[in-house]
Design an enzyme around this catalytic site. Sequence first.
Site, PDB file in Angstrom:
ATOM      1  N   ASP A 109       0.831  -1.204   0.000  1.00 15.28           N
ATOM      2  CA  ASP A 109       0.000   0.000   0.000  1.00 15.28           C
ATOM      3  C   ASP A 109       0.875   1.268   0.000  1.00 15.28           C
ATOM      4  O   ASP A 109       1.720   1.425  -0.869  1.00 15.28           O
ATOM      5  CB  ASP A 109      -0.961  -0.067   1.191  1.00 15.28           C
ATOM      6  CG  ASP A 109      -2.016   1.015   1.205  1.00 15.28           C
ATOM      7  OD1 ASP A 109      -2.966   0.915   0.416  1.00 15.28           O
ATOM      8  OD2 ASP A 109      -1.895   1.954   2.001  1.00 15.28           O
ATOM      9  N   HIS A 278      -7.429  -6.550   0.103  1.00 16.04           N
ATOM     10  CA  HIS A 278      -6.301  -5.621   0.063  1.00 16.04           C
ATOM     11  C   HIS A 278      -5.174  -5.986   1.018  1.00 16.04           C
ATOM     12  O   HIS A 278      -4.003  -5.794   0.708  1.00 16.04           O
ATOM     13  CB  HIS A 278      -6.818  -4.217   0.388  1.00 16.04           C
ATOM     14  CG  HIS A 278      -5.763  -3.161   0.417  1.00 16.04           C
ATOM     15  ND1 HIS A 278      -4.970  -2.866  -0.676  1.00 16.04           N
ATOM     16  CD2 HIS A 278      -5.362  -2.325   1.411  1.00 16.04           C
ATOM     17  CE1 HIS A 278      -4.140  -1.885  -0.355  1.00 16.04           C
ATOM     18  NE2 HIS A 278      -4.345  -1.540   0.891  1.00 16.04           N
TER      19      HIS A 278
END
Length: 297
Positions: A109, A278
Amino acid sequence: MFEDFKEFNIPTTNDVTIHGIQSNSSNGPPLLLLHGFPQTHHIWHKITPSLISHFTVIALDLRGYGKSSKPPSSAKENHKPYSKSVMAADCVAVMSSLGFEKFSICSHDRGARVAHKLCADFPEKVEKVMFLDIAPTLAMFEATDMNLANKYFHWFFMLQPEPFPEELMYRNVDLFSQRFFGGGYSAGGAFFEKEEMGEYMKLFEEMECVHGMCEDYRAAATIDLEEARKDKEERKKVKCPVRVLVGGKGVVAKMDYLGMWREVCEGGVSGDVVDSGHYIPEEVPDVLLKNIMDFFV
């Protein structure tokens, strides 16, 4: 949670100290782990017990997050204190202070965006890099459509002028955390453990931290794009081997993520879609471990 690690606090500039952990044993080459939003180095706790048998492991809290410094920043300076170039320089300074002038990186991320810039600015420092669930920032902004804007609404929410997003996040922690840790990003969130969730929730208890996280996103939409366009013009690319893993239940998997990465890389780029949302390090740690061992060892 990190019994085989020691903590450190290393100054990288006059006003910034970076907090992190390093494995007590030195059983192999240095591997730097960089977390994303809204998290800390705790995202790696499921894989570090296995990693320390093969690597000297270092995990940081990025500036603005966790126990690292949260320097002031604003639009007046184009959000430069949270530019990925400055955050990348933090990482290089920490690794140099620990005695590592060359290392590999596994990053998720926001940390992967820092790692991308680190590879571009300091190519001599990085052996190999793994990016988790991202495509390059400039490419993602340029490819934004209704679906991406909806799924990644926080990009456009958090870049709004202060103090609007800061106040809403700070005063609605439970609602906000449910959206990120129990909603679409996490594919349910049952894999998060109580102790790590406690660490993540601390991020929202301190306004300086909330502001720092927002500045991270404001920088991404301003100075980071300027620097990315300049890198593109100058053909300043990632030179080391690259491995990209994306969550099959997320947005990036539906993009030409490997093509996007190959546009900004000179070396080989490999990748795969994994069965997760994610939060790959916490959702599918065994899959990530296998990829780390296959790629870095």
